[in-house]
Structure formats: structure tokens, C-alpha cells
Scaffold this motif. Structure first.
Motif, PDB file in Angstrom:
ATOM      1  N   VAL A 553       0.868  -1.177  -0.032  1.00  0.00           N
ATOM      2  CA  VAL A 553       0.114  -0.083   0.160  1.00  0.00           C
ATOM      3  C   VAL A 553       0.942   1.318   0.069  1.00  0.00           C
ATOM      4  CG1 VAL A 553      -1.785   1.325   1.214  1.00  0.00           C
ATOM      5  CG2 VAL A 553      -1.838  -1.107   1.281  1.00  0.00           C
ATOM      6  N   ILE A 554       0.577   2.151  -0.846  1.00  0.00           N
ATOM      7  CA  ILE A 554       1.350   3.354  -0.839  1.00  0.00           C
ATOM      8  C   ILE A 554       0.425   4.518  -0.056  1.00  0.00           C
ATOM      9  CG2 ILE A 554       2.353   5.327  -2.338  1.00  0.00           C
ATOM     10  CD1 ILE A 554       2.731   3.142  -4.546  1.00  0.00           C
ATOM     11  N   ASP A 555       0.806   4.942   0.835  1.00  0.00           N
ATOM     12  CA  ASP A 555      -0.022   5.641   1.823  1.00  0.00           C
ATOM     13  C   ASP A 555      -0.050   7.156   1.280  1.00  0.00           C
ATOM     14  OD1 ASP A 555      -0.531   3.725   4.020  1.00  0.00           O
ATOM     15  OD2 ASP A 555       1.428   3.409   3.773  1.00  0.00           O
ATOM     16  N   ALA A 556       1.198   7.865   0.838  1.00  0.00           N
ATOM     17  CA  ALA A 556       0.993   9.100   0.570  1.00  0.00           C
ATOM     18  C   ALA A 556       2.169   9.448  -0.532  1.00  0.00           C
ATOM     19  CB  ALA A 556       0.894   9.830   1.833  1.00  0.00           C
ATOM     20  N   ILE A 557       1.990  10.597  -1.183  1.00  0.00           N
ATOM     21  CA  ILE A 557       2.852  10.816  -2.085  1.00  0.00           C
ATOM     22  C   ILE A 557       3.048  12.439  -1.578  1.00  0.00           C
ATOM     23  CG2 ILE A 557       3.659  11.508  -4.370  1.00  0.00           C
ATOM     24  CD1 ILE A 557       2.157   8.876  -5.156  1.00  0.00           C
ATOM     25  N   VAL A 558       4.280  13.051  -1.588  1.00  0.00           N
ATOM     26  CA  VAL A 558       4.537  14.343  -1.260  1.00  0.00           C
ATOM     27  C   VAL A 558       5.388  14.990  -2.042  1.00  0.00           C
ATOM     28  CG1 VAL A 558       5.002  16.155   0.716  1.00  0.00           C
ATOM     29  CG2 VAL A 558       3.861  14.153   1.444  1.00  0.00           C
ATOM     30  N   LEU A 559       5.100  15.970  -2.953  1.00  0.00           N
ATOM     31  CA  LEU A 559       5.972  16.458  -3.947  1.00  0.00           C
ATOM     32  C   LEU A 559       6.605  17.876  -3.031  1.00  0.00           C
ATOM     33  CD1 LEU A 559       3.856  16.320  -7.157  1.00  0.00           C
ATOM     34  CD2 LEU A 559       6.073  15.587  -6.948  1.00  0.00           C
ATOM     35  N   GLN A 560       7.867  17.877  -3.256  1.00  0.00           N
ATOM     36  CA  GLN A 560       8.630  19.023  -2.686  1.00  0.00           C
ATOM     37  C   GLN A 560       8.610  20.320  -3.490  1.00  0.00           C
ATOM     38  OE1 GLN A 560       9.974  18.303   0.425  1.00  0.00           O
ATOM     39  NE2 GLN A 560       8.632  16.330   0.197  1.00  0.00           N
ATOM     40  N   ASP A 561       8.950  21.375  -2.907  1.00  0.00           N
ATOM     41  CA  ASP A 561       8.731  22.712  -3.619  1.00  0.00           C
ATOM     42  C   ASP A 561       9.905  22.527  -4.782  1.00  0.00           C
ATOM     43  OD1 ASP A 561       6.880  23.602  -2.203  1.00  0.00           O
ATOM     44  OD2 ASP A 561       8.428  24.631  -0.706  1.00  0.00           O
ATOM     45  N   PRO A 562       9.792  23.282  -5.946  1.00  0.00           N
ATOM     46  CA  PRO A 562      11.043  23.354  -7.023  1.00  0.00           C
ATOM     47  C   PRO A 562      12.205  23.696  -6.338  1.00  0.00           C
ATOM     48  CG  PRO A 562       8.911  24.361  -7.843  1.00  0.00           C
ATOM     49  CD  PRO A 562       8.588  23.882  -6.403  1.00  0.00           C
ATOM     50  N   GLY A 563      13.292  23.239  -6.980  1.00  0.00           N
ATOM     51  CA  GLY A 563      14.568  23.552  -6.566  1.00  0.00           C
ATOM     52  C   GLY A 563      15.124  22.872  -5.302  1.00  0.00           C
ATOM     53  N   VAL A 564      14.393  21.921  -4.853  1.00  0.00           N
ATOM     54  CA  VAL A 564      14.798  21.176  -3.562  1.00  0.00           C
ATOM     55  C   VAL A 564      15.288  19.714  -4.003  1.00  0.00           C
ATOM     56  CG1 VAL A 564      14.366  20.100  -1.411  1.00  0.00           C
ATOM     57  CG2 VAL A 564      13.496  22.435  -2.051  1.00  0.00           C
ATOM     58  N   ARG A 565      16.421  19.312  -3.542  1.00  0.00           N
ATOM     59  CA  ARG A 565      16.922  18.037  -3.791  1.00  0.00           C
ATOM     60  C   ARG A 565      17.304  17.283  -2.563  1.00  0.00           C
ATOM     61  NH1 ARG A 565      22.804  16.485  -7.053  1.00  0.00           N
ATOM     62  NH2 ARG A 565      22.517  14.326  -7.155  1.00  0.00           N
ATOM     63  N   ALA A 566      16.695  16.042  -2.561  1.00  0.00           N
ATOM     64  CA  ALA A 566      16.573  15.356  -1.517  1.00  0.00           C
ATOM     65  C   ALA A 566      17.532  14.093  -1.426  1.00  0.00           C
ATOM     66  CB  ALA A 566      15.241  14.404  -1.126  1.00  0.00           C
TER      67      ALA A 566
END
Length: 807
Positions: A553-566
Motif C-alpha cells: 500500500v502506498i499511503d501518501a505521495i508528497v511533492l517538494q517545492d521546486p529547486g529542492v534536492r533530497a
């Protein structure tokens, strides 16, 4: 002065408080080696199921076995099941509680209790006959002289009665004290009476003459016994002391006593002061060792009066501030206070060796020991509450829960010359017998095991110490070759086993048997031990099972602000904090699943850290798998007006991904995360799931500056002076997103923020106008720049010539 009542009565008058046994574990080196071999065996066997997905439910500890149900089976603290001594209910006495249990010189069994005060004699068939009854609240203790005459001590404000063989009773001694806790006859025929709340021991001769034999500094002398040298022993409250009380030698000078003990005719010596508040029982072993049970935590502050209420359909008994106030007929008063049990009521058993050295042999943070005795095999017996369990403790500190009495507390233990042990209980009052023979057969049912998922059951395996050769021969001849250990199994889909479960399947007498129970979520096994002896039994039981594979189960997807590298924090070599706080997906709300899978270690995932890096887009997600499978992830993308998904990255084992968006055209996109449990499953049964993200945009093209120009205007610089000003105007335009902000700089100075003409910066095209006043004559450079929402910046410049002012 009112003294607080010893906690034995405060805790025993009600069975409402439920407590569980705090245990110790004793593991021998041989057992550790065995467990190591067991783990190797488990990880290499059961080839009928896929090794990566097969789970095992292993039971081998005291705590696990205590969750099951035993009938005729003892549960040992070292994690073993074995047959218990025969446990038989002799009688239900007509009393709420029984305090004292004794055998007369002829071996007849007597028990005393209340309320009201009664003493029962039990015939050979276990039938109780009332031989004493009074209006006192409780018959606290009984004793027999050398002729077999019964003496009964009642409490509170009680007396000692002498009861003739015909049942006539007369007051033998009245101490004029609040409580009589215990009585015991010495070898010289003197009756010793333990009292409170002045902590005195009285000596009463056969003709009824009495004296204060010893006056202690304690409030209560709770129990009496005699050591191997016939010296009187006493257990106290509230400092939990064990005293040895002796008459002084006539040739030796008497030591000085304080005013509180001037009436004493004996000397007291503290053999041991326990860490507990109250000594509840003393038992002297044949080798001269003294066993002591003590309960409760010592109070460091002054106690406030407490009240405990005992109710029955006919009467209400109120025990207040260290004593029983009386019996009130009728209904419970409206404003009667109630005080709960003490928050801590721990318990310990100590052994004082013949030379006086103390050792703690057992302790519990919850259960309470009320009585001590000895079994025919020399083990110490302990009657406990508030689960009514009988414990047997050997010389190595290993203890076993032999059985439960069916009452809240076991308050008395006695043994006859044939080795049979008798018990009395409280809440309700019962009398039972234990041993010396063992049960011919015992059963143990495990707790209901929750596999969390619909599962297929594999093989059931177990191990126990093999019997000696002689014992094996005896067992085979006694049982006609029948197996001595048999297992049965059943399954169901409700937590509590009932008639809706499957029938019992079995018996299985060979370890490693494949069980026939139908696939389900819950499972239970039952062991039947035939013709066992001490030392035989079961050390561990293991079940292999295969949960039905379910999709992750994929519980959630969160996109980061543009220009952010994880990035994984293992990549970071500096000790500096991350420059961006990532938006984390919520933690999955998954059940607390216990799956004993020995082939895959627990994986601890550390969260990534974020950094500013222009052009990068990052996504984080949370996922779980009810099978606890290892998961791999794929990241796909498609444009807003496209149908086909394109792969960005596959076979990720981390729950985040960052990529350089400069490889993509500007526009709107969607992501899709695909989770697969293929690493833990064969291809035929592997499952996957997918989830789409919200819409996001890619914009790597900077805005353009259009129509940058400078015009002239006028402004009032004084009362009669009109000056010339320079008005700068331009347009910022972006092809993909809105303009976020604009700035200007004069002659290379600091950048100044501009507001668009319409004040709100929210459109792909924004118009700006600003005035440059009081410029010095000469040439000036005006630079402007505009940023879009993705921090792309476009700029332009122009020049302004300011003529010199004519004189």
C-alpha cells in the motif's frame, strides 16, 4: 492512637484488583546453545514453503506460556511445561475468606476465617463441619496443644478461645489489644500470641496466666514460627523485620530496655530487615533455613487513614485506619468513603541460611505472597494473590506456577505426614489439596495466535528433554506403548476460540508434523501430556505458516517545492544541518503486526535530508506491506496532455527520489509511484500497487523583460519649484508560470523590490512602473529583473542621461 492496618488485609478483602506476576528468567548455558541450534534449524527447514515468506510462531518463554490455559500442567519460569502435582478441590467453605489452616495431632484438617468468625473441621471426604463460631468478625488464627485441644484467636478487639472436643468454647486469654494476628504453641506448652497495634507478643501458660513476653518497636507482630533451635521467630509490620525472640540466660546480665519495652521478659534480635513493609509468612526448612515472604513498599511519609469496604447481600464490613471497625447491618451508607488499593504492592521471598545470611529467591512487582510451605520434594511453596496461583520454587531460583485455585488469594498452606499439601483461600473461601502424586494427564492450550492475515498452516514442531531410559521403559509398560505427548490444532477467523472455529485436528505425536487445520487468520494448539514425571515436558513449540500475499500500500505521495534536492543522510559528510526542511509524508497507520520471520532482519529507514539545488524536483512517499515484505519502487512520469507513462527510475529501495528537471520541457506533469513486493515473493505470486501524484509544473525558462523605457515627468520639489523626474516602466513576461517578484538597481546599488501596477503578482505578465527622482546630472544605469515561481530570473538594463541644471 489509630494505626494503619497491615496491607495483607487491605489487599485481600477484595478480589477486584487484578495483577500479573513479574518474573525472572533463568537461562543455563546449555539452553543458550540449544536456542542457537534451534534458530539454525528453523532457517534451514520447512522446504515445502518459500523460505523468504514463511513465518514462524515460536513459544518458549514463561511469559508466552502464561498466556495459555493449563490444566494439570505446571508453567516453569525457565520456559518449560510439565505435569503438575494433583490439584483437588476438597470443599467450598461457608466463608468469604479463610486465613489459617492447621492439622491437629491426629492429622485432621481445620481452617479458620470469616465473616463472621468460624472454624471448620474437614472429614475424610472433605465435608466441612463448623466446630467454632462467634460474633467476632474473623477467626484469624488457630493452634493445637499437645493434647489436640483447639485454640482460636479472633480479631479485631479479639480473644483467644479454647474449644473442647465437644465444641464448648471459653475465653482462654484476652490481651486487651486491637488485633490478634497469630498464635503458636512452643515446645514447652506455652501459647504465644502475636498482637497489634502495640507490637507485643504474649506468653500464656496452660493455666491461662499471661505475661508480655516481648514488646517490640514495631506496630504489629504479624506471624510466628520456631527455628531449628526452638527459638521464637516473629515477622513484623511496618518495617518488615524478622525477629528472633529468646528468654535471657539467668546467668547473663539483662540489657537495658527503653520505656516502650520495659514489660518484656525476653530479648529480641533482628535477624533480617527486608526491603518490604510487612512480613506475611515464615517457614523453616528441615536444614534450618528460614524462608520469609514480605509485601508492600515502606512508607516514608505519615499515612492517612484508609477505608476498605467489603459488601455482601446481608452485611457491610468496614475496615478503617488500620483495623476493622465493625459490622453494619443493612444497606451501605450513602457517604461511606472508599480508598483504592495502594499503588504499589510488590512482594519478595527471602531465604535466611542457618548462619543468618540472606538471599532474595523470588520477587514480583505485582503479585503478593500470603503463605509459605514446603512440598514433599523439598521445594518452597508460595500461595499468592490476586490471581490465586500456587508457585513452587527450587533451590536454584527456578519457579513454576503449579495451578490456580479459582479464588483470588491462597492464604494458608499445611502438609500432612504423607506429603499431601493442603491450601486455604480467600475470595471465596475454599480448601484444596496438592500432591504428592502427580496428575496422570495434563493439557495445555496455547493462546489464540493472530497471524494478522489469512494464512496457510505448515508444520508444527516441538522439543522437550528426553526421559531417562528407565523412565522410558516404565512409561511404555504403563501406557501400553501409547505416545506420552500429543498435540492437537485448530484454526478460525475470530480472536476468541469458540464453536465457530474448526474442530480439533490430531493427534500429532511426532515433531515436524504437517497440520491439517484449514487456512484462517487465527491458530491454537493444545498439548496433552500422558504419564509424565518431574523433568519431562515441553521446552518450545514452533508453527510454520504462510500468510496470503497481499499487495503493498502506498499511503501518501508528497511533492517538494521546486529547486529542492533530497539525499540520503549517509551522503552528507559535513556536520551542518540541512538547508531545507522536507515535507514528510504521514506515517502509515498500520497495525502492530508481530511476525516471527527469522530470515530477514528488521530494516531501519533513516529519512532523507534536503538541499537547495536549482532545477531539481523531489518526491517522497510512504508505503507499507502487511506481509512485511521487502519492497522495490519505480517512479514514472507523464505530461498533462499525454497518456503514456515514461520511466524515470526503477528498482528503488528508498522512499524518495530527486531528478534534474532541465531534461524535461516546460509544462505540467504527473508522477506515478509503483511499489512491488517481488524481492520477497516468487514471480507467480508477487504483487504490486501504484498511486499517482498531484499535478506539478516544470519551468526552467526565465522570464523576459519587455518594453523597458524611461520617460520624463515633473514633481513638486518645493513651494514654487517644479522639478523634472524620470519614470521607468517595463513588462515582465513568462511563458509557463506566473511572475513572482521584480526588482530594480540604480548604478549597481542594492536591489529594490517592486510591486506591479495592479499590486498583486499572480499572472504570467506583469507591468511595472517606478520613478527616479533627484538624480544627479550625468549618465545613470538602471537594471531590472523578474523572477518566476521557479526562481528563474530574467533581466535587462537601460541608461538615463540627466542634463546639468542651467544657472
Amino acid at each position: 492512637m489509630t494505626m494503619q492496618m497491615p496491607s495483607r488485609h487491605r489487599a485481600t478483602v477484595s478480589s477486584a484488583r487484578h495483577s500479573s506476576l513479574a518474573t525472572r528468567h533463568f537461562r543455563t548455558p546449555a539452553r543458550i546453545v540449544f536456542l542457537s541450534v534451534l534458530l539454525c534449524f528453523i532457517t534451514s527447514s520447512f522446504s515445502l514453503l518459500h523460505a523468504e515468506h514463511t513465518r514462524r510462531w515460536l513459544q518458549t518463554t514463561y511469559e508466552e506460556f502464561l498466556k495459555g490455559t493449563a490444566h494439570g500442567v505446571a508453567v516453569r519460569s525457565d520456559g518449560r511445561l510439565e505435569l503438575a502435582p494433583k490439584f483437588t478441590l476438597l470443599a467450598d467453605a461457608d466463608a468469604s475468606y479463610l486465613w489459617s489452616l492447621r492439622l491437629d495431632p491426629k492429622g485432621a484438617l481445620f481452617a479458620a476465617g470469616g465473616s463472621p468468625a468460624k472454624v471448620f473441621r474437614f472429614d475424610n471426604g472433605g465435608k466441612p463441619n463448623t466446630v467454632f463460631e462467634s460474633s467476632d468478625l474473623v477467626a484469624q488464627s488457630i493452634a493445637f496443644d499437645s493434647k489436640g485441644t483447639l485454640y482460636v484467636a479472633t480479631s479485631p478487639d479479639g480473644k483467644v478461645y479454647r474449644v473442647s472436643s465437644s465444641g464448648d468454647k471459653s475465653v482462654f486469654f484476652e490481651p486487651k489489644t486491637k488485633y490478634i494476628w497469630d498464635i503458636a504453641f512452643g515446645p514447652d506448652g506455652i501459647l504465644y500470641v502475636a498482637t497489634g497495634d502495640k507490637g507485643q507478643v504474649f506468653a500464656v501458660s496452660p493455666d491461662g496466666k499471661s505475661e508480655v513476653f516481648y514488646a517490640s518497636d514495631e506496630a504489629h507482630i504479624r506471624v510466628l514460627a520456631f527455628d531449628a533451635n526452638k527459638n521464637l521467630l516473629a515477622g513484623t509490620e511496618p518495617n518488615g523485620r524478622v525477629l528472633r525472640i529468646t528468654r535471657p540466660d539467668a546467668k547473663s546480665p539483662r540489657k537495658e530496655k527503653d520505656s516502650a519495652a520495659t514489660a518484656s521478659t525476653a530479648d529480641g534480635f533482628v535477624l533480617y530487615e527486608t526491603s518490604k513493609r510487612e512480613v506475611t509468612s515464615l517457614a523453616v526448612a528441615p536444614d534450618g533455613s528460614i524462608y520469609v515472604s514480605a509485601i508492600g513498599e515502606k512508607q516514608r511519609t505519615v499515612s492517612t487513614p484508609s477505608t476498605t469496604i467489603i459488601t455482601s447481600p446481608q452485611t457491610t464490613t468496614t475496615i478503617t485506619s488500620g483495623g476493622v471497625a465493625g459490622t453494619i447491618s443493612g444497606q451501605l451508607p450513602q457517604q461511606t468513603p472508599f480508598v483504592a488499593f495502594p499503588p504499589t504492592l510488590s512482594s519478595s521471598i527471602y531465604r535466611l541460611s542457618p548462619d543468618g545470611a540472606p538471599d532474595e529467591v523470588w520477587t514480583s512487582r505485582d503479585d503478593v505472597v500470603y503463605s509459605l510451605g514446603f512440598s514433599s520434594d523439598g521445594r518452597v511453596l508460595a500461595g499468592t494473590g490476586n490471581n490465586g496461583a500456587l508457585l513452587a520454587i527450587d533451590g536454584h531460583g527456578v519457579f513454576a506456577q503449579l495451578a490456580k485455585a479459582g479464588s483470588a488469594q491462597i492464604t494458608g498452606i499445611a502438609r500432612n505426614s504423607a506429603g499431601k499439601v493442603f491450601l486455604c483461600t480467600a475470595n471465596p473461601g475454599k480448601v484444596l489439596s496438592v500432591g504428592p502424586e502427580y496428575e496422570p494427564e495434563g493439557t495445555f492450550s496455547s493462546r489464540s495466535f493472530d497471524a494478522q492475515l489469512f494464512s496457510q498452516w505448515g508444520r508444527l514442531d516441538w522439543w522437550g528433554p528426553p526421559p531417562a531410559a528407565a523412565a522410558s521403559t516404565r512409561s511404555a509398560s504403563a501406557s501400553g506403548g501409547e505416545p506420552r505427548l500429543e498435540f492437537f490444532v485448530r484454526s478460525g477467523n475470530t480472536e476468541d476460540p469458540g464453536k465457530e472455529w474448526s474442530r480439533w485436528f490430531g493427534p500429532y505425536s511426532k515433531p515436524g508434523s504437517a497440520v491439517a487445520a484449514p487456512s484462517a487468520r487465527f491458530f491454537q494448539w493444545k498439548a496433552v501430556i500422558h504419564d509424565g514425571r518431574p523433568g519431562d515436558g515441553i521446552n518450545w513449540v514452533s508453527l510454520a505458516y504462510l500468510p496470503r500475499n497481499v499487495a503493498p500500500v502506498i499511503d501518501a505521495i508528497v511533492l517538494q517545492d521546486p529547486g529542492v534536492r533530497a539525499q540520503s543522510n549517509t551522503i552528507i559528510s559535513t556536520g551542518q544541518a540541512p538547508s531545507v526542511a522536507l515535507k514528510m509524508p504521514p506515517t502509515p497507520n498500520t497495525p502492530n503486526i508481530f511476525i516471527a520471520q527469522t530470515t530477514t532482519p528488521t530494516k531501519f529507514e533513516q529519512p532523507p535530508q534536503g538541499f537547495h539545488e536549482k532545477g531539481y524536483q523531489s518526491v517522497l512517499w510512504s508505503a507499507h506491506d502487511d506481509n512485511d515484505d521487502e519492497l522495490h519502487y519505480g517512479v514514472y512520469y507523464r505530461g498533462e496532455n499525454e497518456r503514456e507513462w515514461k520511466l524515470l527510475k526503477d528498482k528503488l529501495d528508498q522512499k524518495f527520489y530527486s531528478w534534474d528537471t532541465t531534461t524535461l520541457p516546460d509544462g505540467a506533469y504527473y508522477l506515478k509511484i509503483v511499489a512491488s513486493d517481488a524481492p520477497s515473493n516468487p514471480p507467480a505470486v508477487a504483487l504490486k500497487t501504484e498511486r499517482e501524484s498531484e499535478r506539478f509544473e516544470v519551468d526552467n525558462t526565465p522570464p523576459v523583460i519587455e518594453s523597458l523605457k524611461v520617460g520624463q515627468g515633473t514633481f513638486q520639489s518645493g513651494p514654487n519649484v517644479v522639478a523634472i523626474s524620470n519614470v521607468v516602466s517595463f513588462t515582465g513576461r513568462d511563458s509557463s508560470s506566473s511572475i513572482d517578484r521584480a526588482q530594480y538597481s540604480l548604478d549597481g546599488g542594492e536591489w529594490t523590490l517592486l510591486a506591479p501596477i495592479n499590486k498583486v503578482s499572480d499572472a504570467p505578465e506583469e507591468h511595472y512602473e517606478f520613478t527616479l527622482a533627484n538624480l544627479a546630472p550625468g549618465e545613470h544605469t538602471v537594471a531590472v529583473r523578474a523572477y518566476d515561481r521557479f526562481e528563474n530570473v530574467g533581466s535587462a538594463k537601460t541608461t538615463v542621461n540627466v542634463p546639468a541644471t542651467k544657472p
